[in-house]
Enzyme design. Structure first.
Site, short mmCIF file in Angstrom:
data_model
loop_
_atom_site.label_atom_id
_atom_site.label_comp_id
_atom_site.label_asym_id
_atom_site.label_seq_id
_atom_site.Cartn_x
_atom_site.Cartn_y
_atom_site.Cartn_z
N ASP A 29 0.84 -1.19 0.00
CA ASP A 29 0.00 0.00 0.00
C ASP A 29 0.88 1.25 0.00
O ASP A 29 1.96 1.25 -0.59
CB ASP A 29 -0.92 -0.04 1.23
N SER A 40 -11.37 -0.20 -0.03
CA SER A 40 -10.00 -0.33 0.48
C SER A 40 -9.99 -0.83 1.91
O SER A 40 -9.06 -1.53 2.32
CB SER A 40 -9.29 1.03 0.44
N HIS A 75 -3.23 5.93 4.07
CA HIS A 75 -4.06 4.84 3.54
C HIS A 75 -3.57 3.48 4.01
O HIS A 75 -4.34 2.66 4.53
CB HIS A 75 -4.05 4.93 2.01
#
Length: 584
Positions: free
Chosen positions: A144, A518, A204
Site C-alpha cells: 500500500d 479499500s 491509507h
C-alpha cells in the site's frame, strides 16, 4: 578523473548468441549505438544510449533470459517465469521476436483506488471463543502507501515492532525489524524518522494495516483489528508518477517480495491489495492478473483484493450490437477537463465502424479499423486512437482513444461514439473511463452501466475479491465496484465486508473513520490469516490456503435482508462471517 572501464567484448557476445538469428538481429540493433555514445555513457551495456527513453515492460518467458543484460536490457526476474524488463524504446519490437519471450505487456497505472464491523463479520466469536484465533504464526502482508511504524497498534507489549520487514520502494530500501526497533528505541518520532525515514504520507496503508492486523494498543485494545497478533510484512509502493499513484510493475515486485519472504520464513501469508485501476478487459487475462493467479500457487499464500469504488462513478457502459441496429454512446466531458482516455473492448471476431460526433455536431469518420495508431484533431482536442490485437490469453480486442488538449483543456460538451455494425458474431462491447477519482465530476457516460465496474486486479481468477457493504444499515454500499467479469462472467466480488465508517489507525497517531472497499478488503485479509492459523499453524488442516480459503469464506458468507438472489454482482456470495466459515 575516473578510470575508463574497458570496452565490452562484442565478439564474445556475438559468438555465444550467433546461432539464434533473431537474437543476432537484436544484438546488432543494440550495437548500432555509436562508439562516441558508448564512450560517453561510461556503461558496459552494449548499445546503451543515455538519451534514449526506456520502458518498463512485463514479460512471460520460457527458460533463461539473463543474457538480455548483455545488450542493455535490465532484467528483474519474478517467480514462475515472469519478469520486469527495462528496455530501450528502440528494442521493444525486436524483444517480442525472441523465442524465449511468450508475451510482452506494457504496464498500466494503478489508482488507490471497527468494532461494530467486527461483530457483523462474526470475528469476535473466533477471537474470543474456544478457538481463540489471533493470527499468530501467519504473516499479513500490506502492499500500500506504507505504514506509520511508530503507531502503538503495530508494536508488541514491550514497545518493539511487529513489522518483520518494511520495503520502501520510494527509498529503494528494505528496513529490518532490528532497524525499526532501534528507531523506536529513540523514544521520539522525529528521531526515529532519522533512522527509518519511511513515512506513510496519505495514511491509507496505515488504516488498512490496522484493520487487518492492528492490536489496538494505542487505545487499550478498543480498536483492535482482525489478526492482531500476526507479524506484519509491509511494502510502500512508489515512486509515484505524475498523478501520484504506483504502477503495475511496482505492485508485481511487491507481491513477489512478500511471497518469497513468506516462503523463506516458512510461514503462510495473507497479502492485502486495497487498490486497482479500470484499465483492461476486466476478464482476468492481463499479465498482472495471470501473475497473481500463478504466484498464489507459490508457498501457502492467499491474495485479497478490493473491487474499487467505481460502482456509481458512471465510468462504464456496455451494450450489444446487432447487424440492423447501429448504436450511439454519449460521453459528457466537463469543463476544465484535462487529458483522459476511453477504452473500448469487443470480440476480435466482430467488425464495426466507429464514428466520433463532436460537441458541435461534426462527424469524424467512419474511422479506419486498421491496426495501429491514428491521430484525429478537432478544435482544442487531439485524439490518439489505437486498434489493438488480441493477446495470447484473450480473444478480446481493445480500441483505445486518448483525448489530449491542444492547449490546456479538451473540448467540453457531449461527445458521441457511433458504432455501425459490419460483421457481428458476438456483438457485446464495453467501454471504460479512467477512475472517477482522477476525472472532472461531469466527465462520465450518460446512461452508464453500473455492472462490471470492479477494478483490476480484483478480476483475477484466484484472488479473493472483496466488495463493501454498510454493516449499520445491513445494505450494499452503492460505491462498491460490481461484477461480474466481462466475457467469462465469473462471480466477482467473491464476498463483501464492512466498508462504511470504519474506525482505523491514523498516521501520526490516534484513529479516524474511513470508508471504501479499500477498508473492507483488510477485514477479509485478516480473517484469512485467522483461518490459516486455525488450519496450518494449529495443525488442523495444512492445506488451508489459496482457493480453499476462498471456498470456506464463501460457504460461511451471510445473506443480507431483502436480497434473495445469490451470488449477485454487488455482494457475490454474501457478506463476511468468519465463525461460520470455520469447518465444523
Amino acid at each position: 578523473m575516473r578510470e575508463r572501464l574497458p570496452a565490452y567484448n562484442v565478439k564474445k557476445a556475438q559468438d555465444v548468441y550467433m546461432q539464434d538469428q533473431k537474437l543476432e538481429n537484436l544484438l546488432n540493433l543494440a550495437l548500432s549505438a555509436t562508439p562516441e555514445e558508448r564512450e560517453k555513457s561510461g556503461n558496459l551495456n552494449v548499445g546503451y544510449n543515455p538519451v534514449e527513453k526506456t520502458w518498463d515492460v512485463i514479460v512471460k518467458h520460457s527458460g533463461d533470459i539473463s543474457f538480455l543484460t548483455e545488450i542493455g536490457i535490465r532484467v528483474e526476474p519474478m517467480l514462475n517465469e515472469y519478469a520486469i524488463l527495462n528496455v530501450p524504446e528502440s528494442l521493444i519490437d525486436q524483444l517480442s521476436d525472441l523465442p524465449q519471450i511468450e508475451y510482452v505487456e506494457k504496464p498500466k497505472r494503478l489508482f488507490f483506488a471497527i468494532n461494530q464491523a467486527k461483530a457483523a463479520s462474526c470475528v469476535n466469536l473466533v477471537q474470543q471463543g474456544t478457538n481463540n484465533l489471533t493470527g499468530k504464526g501467519v504473516l499479513v502482508a500490506i502492499i500500500d502507501s506504507g505504514i506509520d511504524y511508530y503507531h502503538d497498534d503495530f508494536r508488541n507489549p514491550d514497545g518493539t515492532t511487529r513489522i518483520v520487514k518494511l520495503w520502501d520502494q520510494t527509498l529503494d530500501r528494505v528496513f529490518t525489524k532490528e532497524e525499526i526497533d532501534a528507531a523506536l528505541a529513540t523514544g521520539s518520532r522525529a528521531e526515529a524518522n532519522k533512522l527509518v525515514p519511511s513515512v506513510d504520507i496519505t495514511g491509507h496503508g496505515t488504516a488498512v494495516a490496522s484493520i487487518a492486523a492492528g492490536n489496538g494498543r494505542e487505545n487499550r485494545g478498543q480498536y483492535r483489528g482482525i489478526a492482531y497478533e500476526s507479524p506484519l510484512l509491509v511494502v510502500k509502493l512508489g515512486v509515484p508518477q505524475e498523478n501520484g499513484f504506483p504502477r503495475t510493475t511496482e505492485l508485481m515486485r511487491a507481491v513477489n517480495f512478500a511471497v518469497k519472504e513468506a516462503v523463506d520464513m516458512q510461514m503462510p501469508v495473507a497479502v492485502n491489495l486495497s487498490f486497482g485501476n479500470t484499465y483492461g478487459s476486466h476478464d482476468g487475462t492481463s499479465l498482472l492478473e495471470t501473475f497473481l493467479d500463478d504466484i498464489s500457487n507459490y508457498g501457502k499464500t492467499v491474495i485479497v483484493v478490493g473491487t474499487g469504488n467505481e460502482g456509481v462513478g458512471a465510468g462504464h457502459i456496455s451494450g450489444t450490437l446487432t447487424m440492423a441496429s447501429p448504436q450511439e454512446i454519449e460521453l459528457s466531458v466537463g469543463n476544465f477537463q484535462q487529458s483522459f482516455s476511453v477504452q473500448l473492448w469487443k470480440s476480435y471476431a466482430d467488425l464495426f465502424d466507429i464514428s466520433i460526433v463532436t460537441p458541435s455536431g461534426e462527424v469524424i469518420g467512419p474511422i479506419s479499423s486498421r491496426l495501429g495508431p491514428q491521430t484525429i484533431r478537432y478544435g482544442n482536442t487531439q485524439i490518439l486512437l489505437y486498434y489493438g490485437k488480441p493477446g495470447p490469453y484473450s480473444v478480446a480486442q481493445e480500441i483505445y482513444l486518448d483525448f489530449l488538449p491542444a492547449d490546456t483543456y479538451v473540448d467540453s460538451g457531449i461527445w458521441k461514439f457511433r458504432l455501425t455494425p459490419r460483421q457481428i458474431v458476438e456483438g457485446k462491447y464495453d467501454l471504460w473511463l479512467p477512475s472517477s477519482g482522477v476525472l472532472n465530476q461531469s466527465t462520465r457516460f450518460l446512461r452508464a452501466t453500473p455492472e462490471t465496474t470492479l477494478t483490476i486486479p480484483s478480476t483475477a481468477s484466484k484472488v479473493i475479491s472483496v466488495g463493501a457493504y454498510d454493516d449499520t444499515y445491513q445494505s450494499y454500499a452503492d460505491f462498491s465496484g460490481r461484477g461480474f467479469t466481462r466475457r467469462t462472467n465469473q462471480v466477482k466480488p467473491d464476498l463483501a465486508a464492512p466498508g462504511v465508517g470504519i474506525i482505523a489507525a491514523y498516521a501520526g497517531g490516534g484513529y479516524d473513520s474511513v470508508t471504501g472497499t479499500s477498508f473492507a478488503t483488510p477485514f477479509v485479509t485478516g480473517s484469512s490469516a485467522l483461518l490459516m492459523e486455525w488450519g496450518i499453524v494449529d495443525g488442523r488442516d495444512p492445506f488451508l490456503f489459496g482457493e480453499k480459503i476462498k471456498a470456506y469464506l464463501i460457504r460461511g458468507a451471510r445473506k443480507l435482508p431483502g436480497i434473495t438472489q445469490y451470488p449477485n454482482p454487488e455482494l457475490g456470495y454474501g457478506v463476511l462471517c468468519v465463525s461460520d466459515s470455520l469447518p465444523v
